[in-house]
Scaffold this motif. Structure first.
Motif, PDB file in Angstrom:
ATOM      1  N   UNK A  76       0.826  -1.210   0.000  1.00  0.00           N
ATOM      2  CA  UNK A  76       0.000   0.000   0.000  1.00  0.00           C
ATOM      3  C   UNK A  76       0.858   1.257   0.000  1.00  0.00           C
ATOM      4  N   UNK A  77       1.919   1.242   0.800  1.00  0.00           N
ATOM      5  CA  UNK A  77       2.806   2.411   0.862  1.00  0.00           C
ATOM      6  C   UNK A  77       3.560   2.590  -0.450  1.00  0.00           C
ATOM      7  N   UNK A  78       4.090   1.503  -1.014  1.00  0.00           N
ATOM      8  CA  UNK A  78       4.866   1.596  -2.255  1.00  0.00           C
ATOM      9  C   UNK A  78       3.965   2.002  -3.427  1.00  0.00           C
ATOM     10  N   UNK A  79       2.738   1.507  -3.425  1.00  0.00           N
ATOM     11  CA  UNK A  79       1.807   1.852  -4.503  1.00  0.00           C
ATOM     12  C   UNK A  79       1.512   3.346  -4.544  1.00  0.00           C
ATOM     13  N   UNK A  80       1.676   4.010  -3.409  1.00  0.00           N
ATOM     14  CA  UNK A  80       1.396   5.447  -3.329  1.00  0.00           C
ATOM     15  C   UNK A  80       2.608   6.307  -3.697  1.00  0.00           C
ATOM     16  N   UNK A  81       3.749   5.670  -4.001  1.00  0.00           N
ATOM     17  CA  UNK A  81       4.943   6.431  -4.365  1.00  0.00           C
ATOM     18  C   UNK A  81       4.679   7.247  -5.636  1.00  0.00           C
ATOM     19  N   UNK A  82       5.206   8.489  -5.633  1.00  0.00           N
ATOM     20  CA  UNK A  82       5.086   9.362  -6.793  1.00  0.00           C
ATOM     21  C   UNK A  82       6.447   9.758  -7.321  1.00  0.00           C
ATOM     22  N   UNK A  83       6.472  10.810  -8.116  1.00  0.00           N
ATOM     23  CA  UNK A  83       7.714  11.251  -8.752  1.00  0.00           C
ATOM     24  C   UNK A  83       8.799  11.620  -7.745  1.00  0.00           C
ATOM     25  N   UNK A  84       8.405  12.247  -6.633  1.00  0.00           N
ATOM     26  CA  UNK A  84       9.391  12.625  -5.610  1.00  0.00           C
ATOM     27  C   UNK A  84      10.053  11.383  -5.012  1.00  0.00           C
ATOM     28  N   UNK A  85       9.241  10.328  -4.843  1.00  0.00           N
ATOM     29  CA  UNK A  85       9.799   9.083  -4.300  1.00  0.00           C
ATOM     30  C   UNK A  85      10.761   8.446  -5.296  1.00  0.00           C
ATOM     31  N   UNK A  86      10.417   8.495  -6.564  1.00  0.00           N
ATOM     32  CA  UNK A  86      11.313   7.940  -7.585  1.00  0.00           C
ATOM     33  C   UNK A  86      12.630   8.714  -7.582  1.00  0.00           C
ATOM     34  N   UNK A  87      12.552  10.030  -7.480  1.00  0.00           N
ATOM     35  CA  UNK A  87      13.779  10.841  -7.406  1.00  0.00           C
ATOM     36  C   UNK A  87      14.596  10.461  -6.179  1.00  0.00           C
ATOM     37  N   UNK A  88      13.915  10.276  -5.056  1.00  0.00           N
ATOM     38  CA  UNK A  88      14.594   9.885  -3.809  1.00  0.00           C
ATOM     39  C   UNK A  88      15.286   8.534  -3.979  1.00  0.00           C
ATOM     40  N   UNK A  89      14.592   7.582  -4.588  1.00  0.00           N
ATOM     41  CA  UNK A  89      15.157   6.248  -4.780  1.00  0.00           C
ATOM     42  C   UNK A  89      16.341   6.269  -5.738  1.00  0.00           C
ATOM     43  N   UNK A 102      12.948   0.253 -10.436  1.00  0.00           N
ATOM     44  CA  UNK A 102      12.218   1.044  -9.442  1.00  0.00           C
ATOM     45  C   UNK A 102      10.777   1.257  -9.903  1.00  0.00           C
ATOM     46  N   UNK A 103      10.608   1.664 -11.157  1.00  0.00           N
ATOM     47  CA  UNK A 103       9.259   1.845 -11.701  1.00  0.00           C
ATOM     48  C   UNK A 103       8.471   0.540 -11.649  1.00  0.00           C
ATOM     49  N   UNK A 104       9.145  -0.570 -11.970  1.00  0.00           N
ATOM     50  CA  UNK A 104       8.475  -1.872 -11.947  1.00  0.00           C
ATOM     51  C   UNK A 104       8.018  -2.216 -10.527  1.00  0.00           C
ATOM     52  N   UNK A 105       8.837  -1.916  -9.529  1.00  0.00           N
ATOM     53  CA  UNK A 105       8.476  -2.236  -8.151  1.00  0.00           C
ATOM     54  C   UNK A 105       7.243  -1.455  -7.714  1.00  0.00           C
ATOM     55  N   UNK A 106       7.182  -0.190  -8.079  1.00  0.00           N
ATOM     56  CA  UNK A 106       6.007   0.620  -7.748  1.00  0.00           C
ATOM     57  C   UNK A 106       4.775   0.087  -8.489  1.00  0.00           C
ATOM     58  N   UNK A 107       4.934  -0.204  -9.773  1.00  0.00           N
ATOM     59  CA  UNK A 107       3.833  -0.777 -10.538  1.00  0.00           C
ATOM     60  C   UNK A 107       3.404  -2.127 -10.004  1.00  0.00           C
ATOM     61  N   UNK A 108       4.377  -2.926  -9.560  1.00  0.00           N
ATOM     62  CA  UNK A 108       4.053  -4.247  -9.017  1.00  0.00           C
ATOM     63  C   UNK A 108       3.315  -4.133  -7.688  1.00  0.00           C
ATOM     64  N   UNK A 109       3.599  -3.087  -6.917  1.00  0.00           N
ATOM     65  CA  UNK A 109       2.844  -2.861  -5.676  1.00  0.00           C
ATOM     66  C   UNK A 109       1.380  -2.584  -6.014  1.00  0.00           C
ATOM     67  N   UNK A 110       1.161  -1.784  -7.036  1.00  0.00           N
ATOM     68  CA  UNK A 110      -0.213  -1.487  -7.455  1.00  0.00           C
ATOM     69  C   UNK A 110      -0.903  -2.739  -7.980  1.00  0.00           C
TER      70      UNK A 110
END
Length: 197
Positions: A76-89, A102-110
């Motif tokens: 749930x937390x990873x699915x809510x990541x946005x552009x700022x989180x991607x920049x942070x990562x 990184x994009x795949x991990x966020x998409x996989x959370x969703x």
């Protein structure tokens, strides 16, 4: 036994897990043990994807940093990541800074969240447990994919997951106990409680 090393504790392990303390602990305590919870499977699926093209030792050493960076792999937390989180990562030297992964991990959370209405990620992944498991006596006999890992990869891709190829999914199946590829003679063979030694 040629591919096994007997340690100072008298236990036989594969060469990859025989000498490095981090890999030895992982082999003795985690690898091949059943993981059936959503967060645990999401974490392992994510780390297997990051491992692609790298050594597992590299990923294991970075696992604490990965957990911190990805909110403990709470879908749930990873699915809510946005552009700022991607920049942070992408700026986090503690993890593998690969934008596609990184994009795949966020998409996989969703995608993991979306699966909840259909029984969830654990039910899907475990539905591909084969009727029998490999019984390798040497590294040469350990498969890198299987009909089930091919089918699992296809099902996950259809559900919106990325970086889930057949080889990566076979590694996941090994890691979470769906198959047992511990070599015959290893002290861990049959330890999952799922497959006989």
């Amino acid at each position: 036994m040629a591919d096994l090393v007997v340690g100072d504790d008298g236990l036989a392990r594969p060469a990859w897990a025989a000498h490095d303390p981090l890999l030895r602990a992982y082999y003795d305590e985690e690898w091949g043990m059943p993981v059936r919870d959503e967060r645990g499977l999401f974490e392992r699926l994510s780390l297997e994807a990051f491992q692609s093209g790298l050594s597992w030792r590299t990923i294991l050493a970075k696992r604490p940093a990965f957990r911190a960076a990805f909110a403990g792999f709470d879908p749930d937390a990873v699915a809510a990541f946005g552009d700022d989180d991607v920049d942070r990562l992408m700026a986090d030297a503690g993890i593998v800074r690969n934008r596609r992964k990184i994009d795949a991990t966020i998409g996989n959370a969703r995608a993991t969240i979306a699966l909840r209405d259909d029984g969830g990620l654990p039910a899907l992944v475990w539905s591909f447990q084969p009727p029998v498991t490999p019984r390798p006596t040497s590294f040469a006999e350990v498969p890198t994919s299987s009909p089930e890992s091919i089918a699992l990869a296809k099902a996950l891709r259809a559900a919106g997951f990325a970086h889930v190829g057949p080889t990566t999914m076979f590694a996941l199946m090994e890691a979470v106990g769906i198959v047992d590829t511990h070599l015959a003679g290893s002290h861990r063979r049959g330890s999952s409680g799922i497959w006989p030694a």
